[in-house]
Write a protein that holds these residues in place. Structure first.
Motif, mmCIF file in Angstrom:
data_model
loop_
_atom_site.group_PDB
_atom_site.id
_atom_site.type_symbol
_atom_site.label_atom_id
_atom_site.label_comp_id
_atom_site.label_asym_id
_atom_site.label_seq_id
_atom_site.Cartn_x
_atom_site.Cartn_y
_atom_site.Cartn_z
ATOM 1 N N ASN A 248 0.836 -1.193 0.000
ATOM 2 C CA ASN A 248 0.000 0.000 0.000
ATOM 3 C C ASN A 248 0.874 1.248 0.000
ATOM 4 O OD1 ASN A 248 -2.372 -1.461 -0.012
ATOM 5 N ND2 ASN A 248 -2.604 -1.436 2.220
ATOM 6 N N TYR A 249 0.273 2.381 -0.348
ATOM 7 C CA TYR A 249 1.013 3.627 -0.506
ATOM 8 C C TYR A 249 0.800 4.519 0.706
ATOM 9 C CZ TYR A 249 0.963 1.966 -5.325
ATOM 10 O OH TYR A 249 1.092 1.209 -6.458
ATOM 11 N N ILE A 250 1.861 5.238 1.104
ATOM 12 C CA ILE A 250 1.789 6.048 2.318
ATOM 13 C C ILE A 250 2.581 7.338 2.151
ATOM 14 C CG2 ILE A 250 3.793 4.891 3.366
ATOM 15 C CD1 ILE A 250 2.377 5.243 6.096
ATOM 16 N N SER A 251 2.109 8.383 2.821
ATOM 17 C CA SER A 251 2.868 9.623 2.956
ATOM 18 C C SER A 251 2.654 10.157 4.359
ATOM 19 C CB SER A 251 2.425 10.652 1.908
ATOM 20 O OG SER A 251 3.234 11.823 1.977
ATOM 21 N N ILE A 252 3.678 10.819 4.889
ATOM 22 C CA ILE A 252 3.715 11.221 6.295
ATOM 23 C C ILE A 252 4.132 12.682 6.409
ATOM 24 C CG2 ILE A 252 4.982 10.881 8.461
ATOM 25 C CD1 ILE A 252 5.298 7.907 7.579
ATOM 26 N N THR A 253 3.552 13.388 7.380
ATOM 27 C CA THR A 253 3.977 14.758 7.648
ATOM 28 C C THR A 253 3.727 15.096 9.109
ATOM 29 O OG1 THR A 253 3.742 17.087 6.963
ATOM 30 C CG2 THR A 253 1.733 15.771 7.018
ATOM 31 N N HIS A 254 4.557 15.968 9.670
ATOM 32 C CA HIS A 254 4.237 16.554 10.963
ATOM 33 C C HIS A 254 4.877 17.928 11.072
ATOM 34 C CE1 HIS A 254 8.188 15.374 12.712
ATOM 35 N NE2 HIS A 254 8.008 14.231 12.095
ATOM 36 N N SER A 255 4.145 18.836 11.702
ATOM 37 C CA SER A 255 4.586 20.220 11.855
ATOM 38 C C SER A 255 4.085 20.754 13.186
ATOM 39 C CB SER A 255 4.051 21.080 10.703
ATOM 40 O OG SER A 255 4.425 22.436 10.854
ATOM 41 N N PHE A 256 5.001 21.030 14.098
ATOM 42 C CA PHE A 256 4.653 21.540 15.417
ATOM 43 C C PHE A 256 3.628 20.626 16.086
ATOM 44 C CE2 PHE A 256 6.408 25.057 13.038
ATOM 45 C CZ PHE A 256 7.320 25.587 13.944
ATOM 46 N N GLU A 257 2.390 21.086 16.328
ATOM 47 C CA GLU A 257 1.464 20.260 17.094
ATOM 48 C C GLU A 257 0.503 19.418 16.257
ATOM 49 O OE1 GLU A 257 -0.406 24.514 17.658
ATOM 50 O OE2 GLU A 257 1.588 23.675 17.347
ATOM 51 N N TYR A 258 0.803 19.231 14.980
ATOM 52 C CA TYR A 258 -0.046 18.363 14.152
ATOM 53 C C TYR A 258 0.804 17.367 13.372
ATOM 54 C CZ TYR A 258 -4.070 21.336 15.103
ATOM 55 O OH TYR A 258 -5.080 22.027 15.730
ATOM 56 N N ALA A 259 0.230 16.196 13.183
ATOM 57 C CA ALA A 259 0.843 15.164 12.347
ATOM 58 C C ALA A 259 -0.250 14.528 11.507
ATOM 59 C CB ALA A 259 1.534 14.105 13.203
ATOM 60 N N ALA A 260 0.123 13.990 10.360
ATOM 61 C CA ALA A 260 -0.871 13.365 9.492
ATOM 62 C C ALA A 260 -0.236 12.240 8.691
ATOM 63 C CB ALA A 260 -1.494 14.394 8.542
ATOM 64 N N VAL A 261 -1.056 11.264 8.381
ATOM 65 C CA VAL A 261 -0.659 10.143 7.529
ATOM 66 C C VAL A 261 -1.771 9.914 6.526
ATOM 67 C CG1 VAL A 261 -0.184 7.669 7.439
ATOM 68 C CG2 VAL A 261 0.763 9.032 9.297
ATOM 69 N N ILE A 262 -1.395 9.694 5.278
ATOM 70 C CA ILE A 262 -2.354 9.313 4.242
ATOM 71 C C ILE A 262 -1.940 7.945 3.708
ATOM 72 C CG2 ILE A 262 -1.076 10.592 2.450
ATOM 73 C CD1 ILE A 262 -3.760 11.067 1.025
ATOM 74 N N VAL A 263 -2.902 7.056 3.569
ATOM 75 C CA VAL A 263 -2.650 5.706 3.061
ATOM 76 C C VAL A 263 -3.638 5.406 1.949
ATOM 77 C CG1 VAL A 263 -2.733 3.232 3.607
ATOM 78 C CG2 VAL A 263 -1.674 4.825 5.217
ATOM 79 N N SER A 264 -3.138 4.794 0.884
ATOM 80 C CA SER A 264 -4.002 4.391 -0.226
ATOM 81 C C SER A 264 -3.654 2.971 -0.651
ATOM 82 C CB SER A 264 -3.825 5.338 -1.423
ATOM 83 O OG SER A 264 -4.620 4.902 -2.519
ATOM 84 N N THR A 265 -4.670 2.212 -0.990
ATOM 85 C CA THR A 265 -4.454 0.853 -1.483
ATOM 86 C C THR A 265 -4.296 0.806 -2.992
ATOM 87 O OG1 THR A 265 -6.839 0.456 -1.674
ATOM 88 C CG2 THR A 265 -5.795 -0.122 0.422
ATOM 89 N N SER A 266 -4.515 1.943 -3.679
ATOM 90 C CA SER A 266 -4.566 1.892 -5.147
ATOM 91 C C SER A 266 -3.597 2.815 -5.870
ATOM 92 C CB SER A 266 -5.994 2.218 -5.616
ATOM 93 O OG SER A 266 -6.353 3.541 -5.221
ATOM 94 N N HIS A 267 -3.129 3.900 -5.228
ATOM 95 C CA HIS A 267 -2.269 4.827 -5.955
ATOM 96 C C HIS A 267 -1.359 5.595 -5.004
ATOM 97 C CE1 HIS A 267 -6.353 6.781 -5.466
ATOM 98 N NE2 HIS A 267 -5.596 7.501 -4.654
ATOM 99 N N ASP A 268 -0.268 6.095 -5.535
ATOM 100 C CA ASP A 268 0.676 6.854 -4.740
ATOM 101 C C ASP A 268 0.043 8.158 -4.271
ATOM 102 O OD1 ASP A 268 3.092 7.111 -3.486
ATOM 103 O OD2 ASP A 268 4.273 6.800 -5.302
ATOM 104 N N VAL A 269 0.442 8.614 -3.095
ATOM 105 C CA VAL A 269 -0.172 9.781 -2.464
ATOM 106 C C VAL A 269 0.904 10.621 -1.778
ATOM 107 C CG1 VAL A 269 -2.493 8.846 -2.114
ATOM 108 C CG2 VAL A 269 -0.677 8.297 -0.467
ATOM 109 N N GLY A 270 0.563 11.887 -1.517
ATOM 110 C CA GLY A 270 1.471 12.765 -0.794
ATOM 111 C C GLY A 270 0.684 13.692 0.108
ATOM 112 N N ILE A 271 1.276 14.080 1.237
ATOM 113 C CA ILE A 271 0.601 14.971 2.176
ATOM 114 C C ILE A 271 1.623 15.890 2.843
ATOM 115 C CG2 ILE A 271 0.750 13.415 4.178
ATOM 116 C CD1 ILE A 271 -2.155 14.309 4.856
#
Length: 211
Positions: free
Chosen positions: A84-107
């Motif tokens: 599966n495809y994943i992208s990760i980010t965090h900045s100060f007091e927030y973090a996020a992850v996006i996951v897809s089973t079908s296509h590449d992703v970015g966050i």
């Protein structure tokens, strides 16, 4: 645990956002770290970076993964062992992850700060924003463009890819919640959809291939 928001992008793609309110010790409790992850955390001097790192591992667990399921390639792009495809980010007091089973992703998540105006020439043509005479509006628009380009870069993750020369975000109204973008590199053009989300003085953008 402060899971701030869950976004179902489509049937195969989901975004999870974490509001990092806990202490390092609280975040450390309940996550399984590989020896490599333990070494990385131990080497981080900033408390917010350490807490951001751990909050991402909590988000992974929300998706049903552990740190053992995640690895990085030579360019620093994260991958999941199940394909599966994943992208990760965090900045100060927030973090996020996006996951897809079908296509590449970015966050990407960024705090809205006036210094974006100073660095803008590195990723966009500042004269295109001459109509924005209000600094707050200019900061918001530039932060959106930066987040969009960063999310596209994370999809491609190729050395030599230039934010200014190879990544284009199509123009959008200042209050737009979505736009499109493209990467033109090595004689190949790829189109993407980009969505925006704003919360608590932060901007988030996530991107995925246009179908």
């Amino acid at each position: 645990m402060p899971l701030y928001k869950t976004i179902t992008v489509n049937t195969s793609t989901k975004v999870l956002i974490w509001n990092i309110e806990e202490s390092f010790e609280t975040l450390l409790d309940g996550v399984v770290l590989t020896p490599q992850c333990q070494d990385r955390v131990a080497g981080m001097k900033s408390d917010i970076h350490r807490r951001g790192f751990l909050s991402v591992r909590h988000l992974l667990q929300k998706f049903g993964y552990t740190a053992h399921d995640l690895f990085y390639d030579a360019n620093g792009k994260p991958h999941l062992k199940d394909g599966n495809y994943i992208s990760i980010t965090h900045s100060f007091e927030y973090a996020a992850v996006i996951v897809s089973t079908s296509h590449d992703v970015g966050i990407d998540i960024e705090m809205k700060r006036a210094k974006i105006i100073r660095i803008a020439p590195k990723f966009t043509t500042l004269k295109d924003y001459a109509h924005l005479t209000n600094e707050e509006q200019l900061v918001e628009k530039l932060t959106k463009v930066w987040c969009a380009k960063e999310s596209l870069y994370k999809i491609y993750a190729t050395p030599g890819l230039s934010f200014l020369q190879h990544i284009n975000v199509f123009n959008f109204k200042e209050d737009a919640l979505a736009t499109s973008g493209e990467i033109n590199y090595n004689h190949t053009q790829t189109l993407y959809d980009i969505a925006f989300l704003e919360f608590g003085g932060f901007m988030c953008a996530y991107a995925y291939p246009k179908i």
